[in-house]
Design a protein around this motif. Structure first.
Motif, PDB file in Angstrom:
ATOM      1  N   PRO A 137       0.824  -1.212   0.000  1.00  0.00           N
ATOM      2  CA  PRO A 137       0.000   0.000   0.000  1.00  0.00           C
ATOM      3  C   PRO A 137       0.857   1.259   0.000  1.00  0.00           C
ATOM      4  O   PRO A 137       2.066   1.231   0.223  1.00  0.00           O
ATOM      5  CB  PRO A 137      -0.805  -0.134   1.296  1.00  0.00           C
ATOM      6  CG  PRO A 137       0.075  -0.953   2.194  1.00  0.00           C
ATOM      7  CD  PRO A 137       0.803  -1.907   1.293  1.00  0.00           C
ATOM      8  N   ASN A 138       0.199   2.376  -0.263  1.00  0.00           N
ATOM      9  CA  ASN A 138       0.868   3.678  -0.208  1.00  0.00           C
ATOM     10  C   ASN A 138       1.281   3.979   1.227  1.00  0.00           C
ATOM     11  O   ASN A 138       0.517   3.744   2.175  1.00  0.00           O
ATOM     12  CB  ASN A 138      -0.055   4.768  -0.732  1.00  0.00           C
ATOM     13  CG  ASN A 138      -0.460   4.519  -2.168  1.00  0.00           C
ATOM     14  OD1 ASN A 138       0.340   4.063  -2.976  1.00  0.00           O
ATOM     15  ND2 ASN A 138      -1.720   4.801  -2.488  1.00  0.00           N
ATOM     16  N   SER A 194      -0.931   2.886   5.636  1.00  0.00           N
ATOM     17  CA  SER A 194      -1.291   1.775   4.769  1.00  0.00           C
ATOM     18  C   SER A 194      -2.620   2.133   4.126  1.00  0.00           C
ATOM     19  O   SER A 194      -3.681   1.891   4.689  1.00  0.00           O
ATOM     20  CB  SER A 194      -1.397   0.468   5.567  1.00  0.00           C
ATOM     21  OG  SER A 194      -1.795  -0.593   4.744  1.00  0.00           O
ATOM     22  N   SER A 195      -2.542   2.758   2.955  1.00  0.00           N
ATOM     23  CA  SER A 195      -3.746   3.307   2.350  1.00  0.00           C
ATOM     24  C   SER A 195      -3.759   3.006   0.863  1.00  0.00           C
ATOM     25  O   SER A 195      -2.713   2.958   0.197  1.00  0.00           O
ATOM     26  CB  SER A 195      -3.810   4.820   2.577  1.00  0.00           C
ATOM     27  OG  SER A 195      -4.856   5.393   1.836  1.00  0.00           O
ATOM     28  N   ILE A 196      -4.953   2.818   0.336  1.00  0.00           N
ATOM     29  CA  ILE A 196      -5.109   2.645  -1.106  1.00  0.00           C
ATOM     30  C   ILE A 196      -4.944   3.983  -1.818  1.00  0.00           C
ATOM     31  O   ILE A 196      -4.394   4.052  -2.916  1.00  0.00           O
ATOM     32  CB  ILE A 196      -6.485   2.020  -1.412  1.00  0.00           C
ATOM     33  CG1 ILE A 196      -6.605   0.656  -0.727  1.00  0.00           C
ATOM     34  CG2 ILE A 196      -6.708   1.899  -2.908  1.00  0.00           C
ATOM     35  CD1 ILE A 196      -7.951  -0.007  -0.928  1.00  0.00           C
ATOM     36  N   GLY A 197      -5.384   5.071  -1.179  1.00  0.00           N
ATOM     37  CA  GLY A 197      -5.259   6.392  -1.772  1.00  0.00           C
ATOM     38  C   GLY A 197      -3.855   6.954  -1.613  1.00  0.00           C
ATOM     39  O   GLY A 197      -3.059   6.509  -0.783  1.00  0.00           O
ATOM     40  N   ASP A 198      -3.572   7.980  -2.415  1.00  0.00           N
ATOM     41  CA  ASP A 198      -2.268   8.648  -2.356  1.00  0.00           C
ATOM     42  C   ASP A 198      -2.248   9.644  -1.204  1.00  0.00           C
ATOM     43  O   ASP A 198      -3.225  10.365  -0.973  1.00  0.00           O
ATOM     44  CB  ASP A 198      -1.981   9.397  -3.663  1.00  0.00           C
ATOM     45  CG  ASP A 198      -2.065   8.489  -4.880  1.00  0.00           C
ATOM     46  OD1 ASP A 198      -1.955   7.265  -4.691  1.00  0.00           O
ATOM     47  OD2 ASP A 198      -2.242   9.004  -5.999  1.00  0.00           O
ATOM     48  N   ASN A 218      -4.837  12.480   2.863  1.00  0.00           N
ATOM     49  CA  ASN A 218      -4.844  11.477   1.810  1.00  0.00           C
ATOM     50  C   ASN A 218      -5.953  11.776   0.818  1.00  0.00           C
ATOM     51  O   ASN A 218      -6.927  12.461   1.130  1.00  0.00           O
ATOM     52  CB  ASN A 218      -5.043  10.080   2.423  1.00  0.00           C
ATOM     53  CG  ASN A 218      -4.616   8.972   1.488  1.00  0.00           C
ATOM     54  OD1 ASN A 218      -5.244   8.711   0.470  1.00  0.00           O
ATOM     55  ND2 ASN A 218      -3.518   8.312   1.839  1.00  0.00           N
ATOM     56  N   LYS A 219      -5.791  11.250  -0.405  1.00  0.00           N
ATOM     57  CA  LYS A 219      -6.839  11.411  -1.405  1.00  0.00           C
ATOM     58  C   LYS A 219      -8.066  10.557  -1.104  1.00  0.00           C
ATOM     59  O   LYS A 219      -9.092  10.723  -1.764  1.00  0.00           O
ATOM     60  CB  LYS A 219      -6.281  11.044  -2.790  1.00  0.00           C
ATOM     61  CG  LYS A 219      -5.352  12.105  -3.355  1.00  0.00           C
ATOM     62  CD  LYS A 219      -4.969  11.793  -4.789  1.00  0.00           C
ATOM     63  CE  LYS A 219      -4.098  12.906  -5.360  1.00  0.00           C
ATOM     64  NZ  LYS A 219      -3.716  12.624  -6.762  1.00  0.00           N
ATOM     65  N   ASP A 220      -7.949   9.637  -0.143  1.00  0.00           N
ATOM     66  CA  ASP A 220      -9.123   8.877   0.266  1.00  0.00           C
ATOM     67  C   ASP A 220      -9.990   9.652   1.260  1.00  0.00           C
ATOM     68  O   ASP A 220     -10.867   9.072   1.895  1.00  0.00           O
ATOM     69  CB  ASP A 220      -8.719   7.532   0.863  1.00  0.00           C
ATOM     70  CG  ASP A 220      -7.906   7.672   2.147  1.00  0.00           C
ATOM     71  OD1 ASP A 220      -7.660   8.820   2.576  1.00  0.00           O
ATOM     72  OD2 ASP A 220      -7.520   6.638   2.724  1.00  0.00           O
TER      73      ASP A 220
END
Length: 497
Positions: free
Chosen positions: A308-309, A327-331, A349-351
């Motif tokens: 993850p990012n 630990s993120s899917i988004g940037d 984050n972008k999430d």
């Protein structure tokens, strides 16, 4: 009475006053209060100015004062704690005054930076303006612009602005850079030119070094002891620089950290090509630098989807990775390390989440969700977080509870969030510099205010509420002739006659 005390009764022994004072140094406020109720002698000892001065310094109040500056340090500590409680209550309940730092119409906001309450803003007209939010009646000066190559014509747009306690720097679309001294006036003290457009600008927080990135080149400039500016280093980079920072509190020559796509460089005069981090296919999405550490977010692609990012923290002295957090899917779109509490880091984050990381544990201490689009600016202190989003929303969070205290919305993305104990400054900067339907002339008033961007200044100190509780439009005078910028000057008939 205190001068007459030679010995202090300690149960069944008599101690000298100085020795008894050393024993009382180990007591806190509550214990000193209990000891003051024992006897008259102990009361004098428990209220000694040395004890309360030490307690005041340990809690971080009035650090720049000596013991002779106050006659009663117990009362001084009480007032400081009461003010801190009042400010915290005002922050939570949004009690205070808010002002808009606007400029004349037809100018679109390009970039904003802040240092200790002094706001610097650059516009599409090429003009740069300063505001001192610490004084509400401060007249914002316009810093003198650089003349064009032919000495005539419209000034280029401002690309970046940076400010610290002594200098202000602006980079323009044509590759020129101007440096002003906040102590010497409105004329530039130094100017230099790049052949290409400037991609990044950095100013040392506590020094006089300026770093610029243009094309594949990073240039660092600084004045000598006599005030003459020199180019300390020119570094050739393999890729285009996305982020650039100068390391604060560096003795000797300045040290810069540059992120160019998936490579992070540590630029020193004696070691110009030092690569701090490089992993192919993992571009850097955000960067922030503290005195001894650098934090940056990386984005994974394709065959690395199982990883993850994350945000990497590097030690600038050993050039080694200290920890990996997140630990993120988004940037990760923004990170704040330099103004966070020790061993803490806040990132957006972008999430649409804001995360606070404890670097000692390498884990997230708090994660909040409340933006409609990605997070673009963040800052935190010991108990709260302030975040700004791409949709223009500014949110204030309670870190311990993980809840939103209040929010404020404007039209454009939030590019700046800065606060101290009693004030908050936010800037909504438009992404489009030339909105459709506007005239190409600089003095055209037809450009609607909603396209220009806005800077908000919040003041939560009740010491200034007597004046700042009046709306900014009601503080205007009658000698203003411009009516199309919504500052008519006739809101209150008794404001300035």
């Amino acid at each position: 009475f205190q001068n007459e005390i030679n010995e202090v009764p300690f149960f069944d022994v008599q101690l000298p006053y100085e020795l008894a004072l050393k024993i009382f140094r180990y007591l806190d406020k509550a214990e000193l209060g209990r000891c003051a109720q024992v006897s008259r002698t102990w009361k004098v000892l428990a209220e000694d100015q040395v004890l309360w001065y030490r307690l005041c310094q340990e809690e971080g109040y009035l650090l720049d004062m000596s013991i002779s500056d106050h006659s009663c340090w117990k009362l001084a500590l009480k007032n400081c704690r009461a003010r801190e409680h009042m400010l915290k209550t005002n922050w939570k309940n949004r009690v205070g005054a808010v002002s808009q730092l606007r400029y004349e119409p037809g100018r679109v906001l390009c970039d904003v930076h802040c240092c200790d309450g002094v706001v610097m803003a650059g516009y599409t007209s090429g003009e740069v303006r300063l505001w001192d939010t610490r004084t509400w009646d401060y007249t914002a000066p316009v810093l003198a612009a650089v003349a064009g190559p032919g000495g005539a014509g419209a000034l280029p747009h401002v690309s970046f602005v940076r400010i610290n306690s002594s200098l202000a720097v602006a980079a323009y679309e044509d590759g020129s850079v101007s440096v002003w001294s906040l102590l010497l006036g409105q004329e530039p003290i130094h100017q230099f030119q790049h052949n290409q457009r400037i991609q990044a600008l950095a100013l040392a927080p506590g020094g006089a070094a300026v770093a610029t990135a243009s094309g594949f080149q990073v240039k660092v400039e600084s004045p000598d002891d006599k005030g003459f500016w020199h180019t300390l280093g020119t570094f050739e980079i393999q890729k285009l620089v996305n982020f650039l920072n100068l390391v604060p509190d560096v003795t000797g020559s300045p040290v810069a950290v540059a992120a160019a796509e998936d490579i992070v460089y540590l630029l020193k005069a004696e070691d110009p090509g030092k690569i701090l981090h490089s992993v192919y296919g993992q571009p850097v999405t955000c960067l922030d630098v503290a005195a001894h550490e650098a934090a940056f977010g990386i984005k994974t692609f394709g065959w690395l989807l199982n990883e993850p990012n994350q945000i990497l923290l590097y030690n600038l002295e050993t050039n080694q990775c200290v920890t990996k957090v997140g630990s993120s899917i988004g940037d990760f779109s923004c990170v704040n390390l330099h103004s966070s509490p020790p061993n803490m880091l806040v990132a957006g984050n972008k999430d649409r989440r804001v995360r606070v990381f404890d670097l000692r544990r390498g884990a997230a201490a708090c994660s909040v969700y409340g933006h409609q689009l990605g997070v673009s600016a963040v800052q935190m202190d010991e108990w709260k977080m302030v975040s700004g989003g791409q949709e223009g929303l500014v949110c204030v969070w309670d870190q311990r509870m993980g809840t939103k205290l209040w929010e404020m919305h404007a039209r454009h993305p939030v590019r700046l969030v800065w606060f101290n104990s009693h004030s908050l400054i936010t800037a909504n900067v438009p992404e489009e510099r030339n909105p459709r339907g506007s005239s190409i002339t600089d003095d055209d008033p037809s450009l609607h205010r909603k396209y220009r961007g806005v800077i908000y200044s919040y003041e939560f100190s009740v010491d200034q509420l007597a004046v700042d509780s009046v709306l900014p439009i009601c503080r205007s005078s009658y000698d203003e002739l411009t009516g199309y910028n919504y500052n008519i000057g006739l809101a209150v008939p008794y404001d300035s006659i």
